[in-house]
Motif scaffolding. Sequence first.
Motif, PDB file in Angstrom:
ATOM      1  N   ARG A  41       0.842  -1.200   0.000  1.00  0.00           N
ATOM      2  CA  ARG A  41       0.000   0.000   0.000  1.00  0.00           C
ATOM      3  C   ARG A  41       0.878   1.251   0.000  1.00  0.00           C
ATOM      4  N   GLY A  42       0.613   2.128  -0.963  1.00  0.00           N
ATOM      5  CA  GLY A  42       1.352   3.382  -1.031  1.00  0.00           C
ATOM      6  C   GLY A  42       2.657   3.311  -1.796  1.00  0.00           C
ATOM      7  N   LEU A  43       2.945   2.161  -2.432  1.00  0.00           N
ATOM      8  CA  LEU A  43       4.168   2.013  -3.220  1.00  0.00           C
ATOM      9  C   LEU A  43       3.811   1.582  -4.629  1.00  0.00           C
ATOM     10  N   TRP A  44       4.417   2.244  -5.619  1.00  0.00           N
ATOM     11  CA  TRP A  44       4.086   1.995  -7.022  1.00  0.00           C
ATOM     12  C   TRP A  44       5.357   1.651  -7.787  1.00  0.00           C
ATOM     13  N   VAL A  45       5.295   0.557  -8.555  1.00  0.00           N
ATOM     14  CA  VAL A  45       6.470   0.059  -9.274  1.00  0.00           C
ATOM     15  C   VAL A  45       6.123  -0.114 -10.748  1.00  0.00           C
ATOM     16  N   PRO A  46       6.856   0.534 -11.652  1.00  0.00           N
ATOM     17  CA  PRO A  46       6.595   0.356 -13.085  1.00  0.00           C
ATOM     18  C   PRO A  46       6.981  -1.037 -13.540  1.00  0.00           C
ATOM     19  N   VAL A  47       6.268  -1.547 -14.521  1.00  0.00           N
ATOM     20  CA  VAL A  47       6.530  -2.873 -15.068  1.00  0.00           C
ATOM     21  C   VAL A  47       7.221  -2.710 -16.418  1.00  0.00           C
ATOM     22  N   PRO A  48       8.450  -3.216 -16.570  1.00  0.00           N
ATOM     23  CA  PRO A  48       9.129  -3.096 -17.864  1.00  0.00           C
ATOM     24  C   PRO A  48       8.399  -3.915 -18.926  1.00  0.00           C
ATOM     25  N   PRO A  49       8.488  -3.526 -20.193  1.00  0.00           N
ATOM     26  CA  PRO A  49       7.742  -4.207 -21.256  1.00  0.00           C
ATOM     27  C   PRO A  49       7.965  -5.708 -21.298  1.00  0.00           C
ATOM     28  N   GLU A  50       9.208  -6.155 -21.030  1.00  0.00           N
ATOM     29  CA  GLU A  50       9.496  -7.592 -21.113  1.00  0.00           C
ATOM     30  C   GLU A  50       8.872  -8.389 -19.978  1.00  0.00           C
ATOM     31  N   ARG A  51       8.323  -7.690 -18.960  1.00  0.00           N
ATOM     32  CA  ARG A  51       7.705  -8.385 -17.832  1.00  0.00           C
ATOM     33  C   ARG A  51       6.194  -8.207 -17.783  1.00  0.00           C
ATOM     34  N   PRO A  82      10.742  -9.885  -8.365  1.00  0.00           N
ATOM     35  CA  PRO A  82      10.702  -9.348  -6.997  1.00  0.00           C
ATOM     36  C   PRO A  82      12.014  -8.729  -6.535  1.00  0.00           C
ATOM     37  N   GLY A  83      13.135  -9.280  -6.989  1.00  0.00           N
ATOM     38  CA  GLY A  83      14.422  -8.749  -6.557  1.00  0.00           C
ATOM     39  C   GLY A  83      14.655  -7.313  -6.958  1.00  0.00           C
ATOM     40  N   SER A  84      13.938  -6.841  -7.972  1.00  0.00           N
ATOM     41  CA  SER A  84      14.153  -5.477  -8.453  1.00  0.00           C
ATOM     42  C   SER A  84      13.460  -4.429  -7.589  1.00  0.00           C
ATOM     43  N   TYR A  85      12.496  -4.866  -6.738  1.00  0.00           N
ATOM     44  CA  TYR A  85      11.796  -3.878  -5.909  1.00  0.00           C
ATOM     45  C   TYR A  85      11.738  -4.252  -4.428  1.00  0.00           C
ATOM     46  N   ILE A  86      12.268  -5.423  -4.042  1.00  0.00           N
ATOM     47  CA  ILE A  86      12.117  -5.866  -2.652  1.00  0.00           C
ATOM     48  C   ILE A  86      12.806  -4.907  -1.683  1.00  0.00           C
ATOM     49  N   ASP A  87      13.959  -4.351  -2.057  1.00  0.00           N
ATOM     50  CA  ASP A  87      14.660  -3.431  -1.156  1.00  0.00           C
ATOM     51  C   ASP A  87      13.829  -2.169  -0.926  1.00  0.00           C
ATOM     52  N   ASP A  88      13.276  -1.612  -1.988  1.00  0.00           N
ATOM     53  CA  ASP A  88      12.422  -0.429  -1.858  1.00  0.00           C
ATOM     54  C   ASP A  88      11.166  -0.753  -1.053  1.00  0.00           C
ATOM     55  N   MET A  89      10.626  -1.936  -1.275  1.00  0.00           N
ATOM     56  CA  MET A  89       9.410  -2.332  -0.567  1.00  0.00           C
ATOM     57  C   MET A  89       9.665  -2.453   0.927  1.00  0.00           C
ATOM     58  N   MET A  90      10.775  -3.079   1.308  1.00  0.00           N
ATOM     59  CA  MET A  90      11.080  -3.242   2.731  1.00  0.00           C
ATOM     60  C   MET A  90      11.404  -1.904   3.388  1.00  0.00           C
ATOM     61  N   THR A  91      12.080  -1.022   2.665  1.00  0.00           N
ATOM     62  CA  THR A  91      12.333   0.323   3.185  1.00  0.00           C
ATOM     63  C   THR A  91      11.013   1.056   3.397  1.00  0.00           C
ATOM     64  N   ALA A 140      18.677  -3.202 -12.050  1.00  0.00           N
ATOM     65  CA  ALA A 140      19.299  -1.931 -11.678  1.00  0.00           C
ATOM     66  C   ALA A 140      19.187  -1.677 -10.181  1.00  0.00           C
ATOM     67  N   SER A 141      18.850  -2.731  -9.417  1.00  0.00           N
ATOM     68  CA  SER A 141      18.630  -2.566  -7.989  1.00  0.00           C
ATOM     69  C   SER A 141      19.578  -3.441  -7.184  1.00  0.00           C
ATOM     70  N   LEU A 142      19.593  -3.214  -5.876  1.00  0.00           N
ATOM     71  CA  LEU A 142      20.348  -4.039  -4.951  1.00  0.00           C
ATOM     72  C   LEU A 142      19.389  -4.658  -3.942  1.00  0.00           C
ATOM     73  N   MET A 143      19.713  -5.863  -3.488  1.00  0.00           N
ATOM     74  CA  MET A 143      18.921  -6.477  -2.428  1.00  0.00           C
ATOM     75  C   MET A 143      19.849  -7.242  -1.495  1.00  0.00           C
ATOM     76  N   ARG A 144      19.421  -7.398  -0.239  1.00  0.00           N
ATOM     77  CA  ARG A 144      20.203  -8.126   0.751  1.00  0.00           C
ATOM     78  C   ARG A 144      19.895  -9.618   0.621  1.00  0.00           C
ATOM     79  N   VAL A 145      20.939 -10.409   0.465  1.00  0.00           N
ATOM     80  CA  VAL A 145      20.807 -11.859   0.298  1.00  0.00           C
ATOM     81  C   VAL A 145      21.701 -12.540   1.329  1.00  0.00           C
ATOM     82  N   SER A 146      21.205 -13.556   2.007  1.00  0.00           N
ATOM     83  CA  SER A 146      22.019 -14.290   2.965  1.00  0.00           C
ATOM     84  C   SER A 146      23.230 -14.895   2.271  1.00  0.00           C
TER      85      SER A 146
END
Length: 244
Positions: A35-45, A53-62, A127-133
């Motif tokens: 809720r309150g977060l908007w993510v564009p979908v690239p044409p290939e997706r 999910p890896g492209s927006y999970i960091d922004d989502m958790m923040t 183009a994003s970063l995410m934390r991975v164990s």
Amino acid sequence: MTTEDVAILLDIPSEQVRVRLASLRRAGAIVSPARGLWVPVPPERVAWGAPEPGSYIDDMMTHLGCEYYVGWLSAASLHGASHQAVQEFQVATSKSVSDRQVGRSSLRFFARSCIKTIPAARVAVSASLMRVSTVGATMLDVAEDLNVSGGLDNAATVISELAWEGEGFLSDVLVAVPAHSFTAVRRLGWILENIAGVDGLDDLADAAAEGGESPSYLSPTSIKSGRLDHRWNIILNRKVDPDV
């Protein structure tokens, strides 16, 4: 972008954002994973209904104000264990977050109290970063939570693939030991030695021995009897049949 970001960009009141973006959502050009977060979908997706999910999970958790790391089978896949396709995106979180479906992707969240002590690294995705164990922490998580890892056989398969994928993982494992149960350490050690055929596990065996004399069970859901493996202090109450 957040709802506030979009409102500023379009110069409209924030309560009008959902209505203004409705047509883009219907066209599959934008999604809202929280809720309150908007993510564009690239044409290939677009056919998938959402970005990976890896492209927006960091922004989502923040956005949710939540510590996290991508773990278990999702992390294992990122580290090279690709024997089976991952059916869901598995994330450890510092507080309760509801599971959700974003496009075709199933996101599952598992609250963990010790999340800050689990070794993790920033990994680039698109183009994003995410934390991975780390590899070692992933192995221990997989050994710890068999219900999340697809059962004992699948856990043994994943752990073996991670062990065969590269060298130097044992130091990662030892760093992650304090954040896991002795059962996870014993189970992982036994799998590495007897299924993956890894040598040089004396330091891990010493760490497992610190758990005391009471043994653990290889399978938490099988019969409570079997031969005791003295090196790992684990009762072999089930045959392991990995797909390797």
